[in-house]
Design an enzyme around this catalytic site. Sequence first.
Site, short mmCIF file in Angstrom:
data_model
loop_
_atom_site.label_atom_id
_atom_site.label_comp_id
_atom_site.label_asym_id
_atom_site.label_seq_id
_atom_site.Cartn_x
_atom_site.Cartn_y
_atom_site.Cartn_z
CG ASP A 42 48.03 46.69 34.26
OD1 ASP A 42 48.04 47.81 33.72
OD2 ASP A 42 47.22 45.80 33.95
CB CYS A 78 47.01 49.02 29.50
SG CYS A 78 46.49 49.40 31.18
#
Length: 538
Positions: A42, A78
């Site tokens: 991430d 994201c």
Amino acid sequence: MSPTASPAALLRALPLAALLLLGPARAVRQARRPNVVLILTDDQDVCLGGMTPLKKTNTLIAQMGITFVNAYVPSALCCPSRASILTGKYPHNHHVVNNTLEGNCSSKLWQKIQEPYTFPALLKAMCGYQTFFAGKYLNEYGAEDAGGVGHVPPGWSFWYALEKNSKYYNYTLSVNGKARRHGENYSVDYLTDVLANMSLDFLEYKSNFEPFFMMIATPAPHSPWTPAPQYTKSFQNVSAPRNSNFNIHGKNKHWLIRQAKTPMSNSSIQFLDDAYRKRWQTLLSVDDLIEKLVKKLEVNGELDNTYIFYTSDNGFHTGQFSLPIDKRQLYEFDIKVPLLVRGPGIKPNQTNKMLVANIDLGPTILDIAGYDLNKTQMDGMSLLPLLRGDKNVTWRSDFLVEYQGEGYNGSDPTCPGLGPGVTHCFPDCVCEDSYNNTYACVRTLSAAWDLQYCEFDDREVFVEVYNLTADPHQINNIAKTIDQEILEKMNYRLMMLQSCSGATCRTPGVFDPGYRFDPRLMFSNHGLRARRFSAQFL
């Protein structure tokens, strides 16, 4: 669940006993098909040293397989990026534009229109794979307005998904649709370790009569950058790279970049250096996860028949053009990501320079499973010919980057003097996003050109163009000086890609031999927006 719990305890915690054994004939047939593991980090950059802490990962994946040095994401945020991985589509086709429910992030509409056709859903329904997910799914997953953690997307045999955004402690997991709360005790709750042990448990107790797909999505190195206790003293002398675009004014760039204060304050630099160190510290636990996973596959006798992919959902910046920390921008540090692959038929210690994107992961994994890609509507391409080292592979020379900016309707509470429309502002009133930070780019990499062309959807119709051969850190915007014919061709190519779908996203780029450009098409009635490039817009 404890990262140190016994296998028996983990087995009781996971409903793996519910696996059904298949008939012998089918078992023999399916056992030959490769397994696939996808590790997704991430916010891990590749341009600013993001892979440096991962020594074990480099040894176990990169040195045993292939490193794609030109791997990108179509949106440096994201949720849109993860949606592109799952669907194999550009954001304009999966319609996830930001990290909010209103932006279609894990919304009811996403669940209805896109989730049934993700590559894991096809793997399970059409290819007979057992599928396992653990970690961060989409930023708004678990929102009450979208079904809460009781919603389990189609396509997953085993589902252990984080509610909302990345955390390391004090989080809730959806365990096959049932909420499980975790606290702040490292030995039982540190999320990266919990994901590691869930993955090992799956490998221990899964069915041996079906091929498997695993997707492990770690919180690291996303904020709040909480390292495991044993790594809090690591990298004490490390600071963010001082590249040539660090802490400089973003002249000739979009106003959002120009508004950053240069030079940055000492407190901002101290903050971003501290964040950089902590990001590396969190990645050490990911490195441990990779080591445990590979060793388990080897002990099981499954490593040689398993593809392992390692990548990130987007890059990151720490001080470039005086922007403190974030992603979202169009530059290499935000859109470029690591991509490492090992597996059957992949020779060790390879580097590949082809232009690849995360929309290629779904088609690649389906291709590995033997699924007919012509039956999908995916925009990406299968990497399998590149992984095998096939000769004379026809490949893309460009791809699309697109982002829809986010902003508050009112003033950002941190910086009320800036007025409405901005967001993600720091105490010194440098803002990382705004409504009109909405752009689309053609990123081109051909034999002759290493080019990025971008247009902003704002009142200026602002254009940024970079020749990355001469200017790899994208300091000089050449929109006013580049050849007008190239500018027009790139404008038209951008419009074509913004309206592409499936195979039309894979047509020849501007510098490909098969490319044909008719200037009259720029003004035809195809629903594509043509733009003029007079000095008033630049």
